[in-house]
Design a protein around this motif. Structure first.
Motif, PDB file in Angstrom:
ATOM      1  N   HIS A 141     -23.065  32.180  -3.880  1.00 44.17           N
ATOM      2  CA  HIS A 141     -23.203  30.714  -3.904  1.00 44.17           C
ATOM      3  C   HIS A 141     -22.620  30.114  -5.182  1.00 44.17           C
ATOM      4  N   ASN A 152     -30.700  33.608 -11.675  1.00 46.60           N
ATOM      5  CA  ASN A 152     -31.018  33.709 -10.258  1.00 46.60           C
ATOM      6  C   ASN A 152     -31.837  32.487  -9.832  1.00 46.60           C
ATOM      7  N   GLY A 153     -31.350  31.750  -8.848  1.00 46.66           N
ATOM      8  CA  GLY A 153     -32.040  30.550  -8.385  1.00 46.66           C
ATOM      9  C   GLY A 153     -31.635  29.278  -9.124  1.00 46.66           C
ATOM     10  N   ARG A 197     -27.464  26.859  -5.157  1.00 47.57           N
ATOM     11  CA  ARG A 197     -28.413  27.743  -5.844  1.00 47.57           C
ATOM     12  C   ARG A 197     -27.808  29.131  -5.969  1.00 47.57           C
ATOM     13  N   LYS A 240     -27.415  33.003  -6.419  1.00 45.52           N
ATOM     14  CA  LYS A 240     -28.192  34.204  -6.120  1.00 45.52           C
ATOM     15  C   LYS A 240     -27.542  35.323  -6.930  1.00 45.52           C
ATOM     16  N   GLU A 276     -27.863  39.318  -8.286  1.00 40.49           N
ATOM     17  CA  GLU A 276     -28.551  40.608  -8.129  1.00 40.49           C
ATOM     18  C   GLU A 276     -27.671  41.746  -8.614  1.00 40.49           C
TER      19      GLU A 276
END
Length: 95
Positions: free
Chosen positions: A17, A73-74, A81, A83, A85
């Motif tokens: 995103h 993150n977020g 938003r 993401k 990881e």
């Protein structure tokens, strides 16, 4: 920072995103405060050269990567938003 270079295990992030207006340098600026970034790469469509909205950031250590996940993150940027990881190794040899 070299495009596509990977750090040690646990130090490589997959980011989804990402605003389509961003290039590698914006990604680098955004994730630079958390540690030494060894690469920041936005994936682009080969035909149109448009961002696909995701990319990778690699640090030289796993602690920096965890700090970046915790902070980014977020996070909402340009209405999207993020993401964030850890990038999982693909295949038995992590290729």
């Amino acid at each position: 920072a070299t495009r596509g270079t990977q750090g040690p295990a646990g130090a490589n992030l997959f980011i989804y995103h990402i605003p389509v207006s961003w290039g590698d340098s914006e990604l680098m600026q955004c994730f630079g405060p958390f540690g030494t970034v060894i690469s920041a790469t936005i994936f682009k469509d080969k035909l149109t050269n448009q961002s696909k909205g995701f990319g990778f950031v690699s640090y030289d250590n796993a602690v920096s990567a965890q700090n970046a996940i915790g902070a980014m993150n977020g996070m909402t940027i340009e209405g999207k938003r993020l993401k964030v990881e850890i990038k999982k190794p693909r295949g038995p040899y992590g290729q």
